[in-house]
Design a protein around this motif. Structure first.
Motif, PDB file in Angstrom:
ATOM      1  N   THR A  84      22.822  30.594  35.668  1.00 42.10           N
ATOM      2  CA  THR A  84      23.627  30.794  36.881  1.00 42.10           C
ATOM      3  C   THR A  84      24.919  30.005  36.776  1.00 42.10           C
ATOM      4  OG1 THR A  84      21.647  31.137  38.216  1.00 42.10           O
ATOM      5  CG2 THR A  84      23.668  30.566  39.407  1.00 42.10           C
ATOM      6  N   VAL A  85      24.817  28.757  36.345  1.00 45.39           N
ATOM      7  CA  VAL A  85      26.017  27.919  36.217  1.00 45.39           C
ATOM      8  C   VAL A  85      26.976  28.537  35.205  1.00 45.39           C
ATOM      9  CG1 VAL A  85      26.893  25.643  35.580  1.00 45.39           C
ATOM     10  CG2 VAL A  85      24.765  25.839  36.900  1.00 45.39           C
ATOM     11  N   LYS A 122      38.254  23.137  27.941  1.00 43.84           N
ATOM     12  CA  LYS A 122      37.924  21.758  28.333  1.00 43.84           C
ATOM     13  C   LYS A 122      37.539  21.697  29.818  1.00 43.84           C
ATOM     14  CE  LYS A 122      40.014  17.209  28.710  1.00 43.84           C
ATOM     15  NZ  LYS A 122      41.263  16.506  28.835  1.00 43.84           N
ATOM     16  N   ASP A 123      38.346  22.339  30.665  1.00 46.26           N
ATOM     17  CA  ASP A 123      38.077  22.347  32.103  1.00 46.26           C
ATOM     18  C   ASP A 123      36.779  23.084  32.428  1.00 46.26           C
ATOM     19  OD1 ASP A 123      40.438  20.956  32.457  1.00 46.26           O
ATOM     20  OD2 ASP A 123      41.583  22.717  33.112  1.00 46.26           O
ATOM     21  N   ALA A 124      36.518  24.193  31.729  1.00 49.08           N
ATOM     22  CA  ALA A 124      35.298  24.967  31.971  1.00 49.08           C
ATOM     23  C   ALA A 124      34.062  24.151  31.598  1.00 49.08           C
ATOM     24  CB  ALA A 124      35.333  26.278  31.195  1.00 49.08           C
ATOM     25  N   GLN A 125      34.135  23.424  30.498  1.00 50.40           N
ATOM     26  CA  GLN A 125      32.998  22.603  30.100  1.00 50.40           C
ATOM     27  C   GLN A 125      32.743  21.486  31.111  1.00 50.40           C
ATOM     28  OE1 GLN A 125      33.776  21.370  26.051  1.00 50.40           O
ATOM     29  NE2 GLN A 125      33.755  23.487  25.319  1.00 50.40           N
ATOM     30  N   GLU A 126      33.822  20.894  31.603  1.00 47.64           N
ATOM     31  CA  GLU A 126      33.669  19.847  32.618  1.00 47.64           C
ATOM     32  C   GLU A 126      33.088  20.434  33.905  1.00 47.64           C
ATOM     33  OE1 GLU A 126      36.261  16.588  35.170  1.00 47.64           O
ATOM     34  OE2 GLU A 126      37.230  17.619  33.493  1.00 47.64           O
ATOM     35  N   MET A 149      24.852  18.979  39.583  1.00 45.93           N
ATOM     36  CA  MET A 149      25.017  19.006  41.040  1.00 45.93           C
ATOM     37  C   MET A 149      25.914  17.891  41.563  1.00 45.93           C
ATOM     38  SD  MET A 149      21.494  20.484  42.519  1.00 45.93           S
ATOM     39  CE  MET A 149      20.760  21.946  41.794  1.00 45.93           C
ATOM     40  N   LYS A 150      26.926  17.538  40.768  1.00 49.21           N
ATOM     41  CA  LYS A 150      27.950  16.602  41.244  1.00 49.21           C
ATOM     42  C   LYS A 150      28.845  17.313  42.244  1.00 49.21           C
ATOM     43  CE  LYS A 150      27.252  13.224  38.118  1.00 49.21           C
ATOM     44  NZ  LYS A 150      26.458  12.126  38.486  1.00 49.21           N
ATOM     45  N   PHE A 151      29.027  18.615  42.030  1.00 45.39           N
ATOM     46  CA  PHE A 151      29.657  19.469  43.029  1.00 45.39           C
ATOM     47  C   PHE A 151      29.098  20.870  42.857  1.00 45.39           C
ATOM     48  CE2 PHE A 151      32.642  21.181  39.891  1.00 45.39           C
ATOM     49  CZ  PHE A 151      32.936  22.433  40.392  1.00 45.39           C
ATOM     50  N   LEU A 152      29.149  21.647  43.915  1.00 42.20           N
ATOM     51  CA  LEU A 152      28.679  23.026  43.863  1.00 42.20           C
ATOM     52  C   LEU A 152      29.709  23.933  44.509  1.00 42.20           C
ATOM     53  CD1 LEU A 152      24.957  22.580  44.945  1.00 42.20           C
ATOM     54  CD2 LEU A 152      25.805  23.133  42.666  1.00 42.20           C
TER      55      LEU A 152
END
Length: 145
Positions: free
Chosen positions: A28-29, A58-62, A70-73
């Motif tokens: 899903t992620v 780089k941004d997509a991996q982060e 679940m640091k942000f959703l």
């Protein structure tokens, strides 16, 4: 937690069209992140802003790591629709919205070929289209009478 897992599998986990199996959280992620960056790349390229593939990776991996842990959703609608055929193939990005509003205030002044492209049926067709995508639609009754 059992309830959260139940809600996830009921609401956000999709059946993978290739494998026929239900997504796990990692799938899903991945779908959501890929969908976000596909949309972003298209917008940036359509507006000639210069897509940087290395920076995007780089941004997509982060983003993947932060969502996975679940640091942000993203909003629930994003977990449900982003990266699916609704957005990727059909371009129905309205499915990413939680809610919408439509006014009937000017309904009496709208006629057949109105320059805005609106007709007296427009508030109702908008409400139907949005509702079919799962968007909650509020409305006023200013055009009543």
């Amino acid at each position: 937690n059992g309830l959260g897992e139940l809600v996830y599998f009921r609401t956000y986990s999709r059946i993978n069209p290739t494998t026929g199996k239900r997504e796990a959280w990692k799938d899903t992620v991945e779908r959501v992140v890929n969908g976000c960056f596909t949309m972003q790349e298209k917008w940036i390229q359509d507006n000639c802003l210069g897509w940087d593939e290395n920076q995007a990776q780089k941004d997509a991996q982060e983003m993947y790591q932060r969502i996975f842990s679940m640091k942000f959703l993203p909003p629930g609608r994003g977990l449900w629709a982003m990266g699916t055929s609704l957005t990727e193939e059909r371009g129905l990005f309205a499915a990413l919205n939680n809610c919408a509003f439509v006014s009937t205030e000017n309904i009496g002044t709208l006629e057949g070929d109105h320059p805005t492209g609106l007709s007296p049926a427009s508030p109702f067709t908008f409400t139907m289209d949005a509702s079919m995508l799962g968007v909650g639609v509020g409305f006023d009754t200013l055009g009543a009478g």
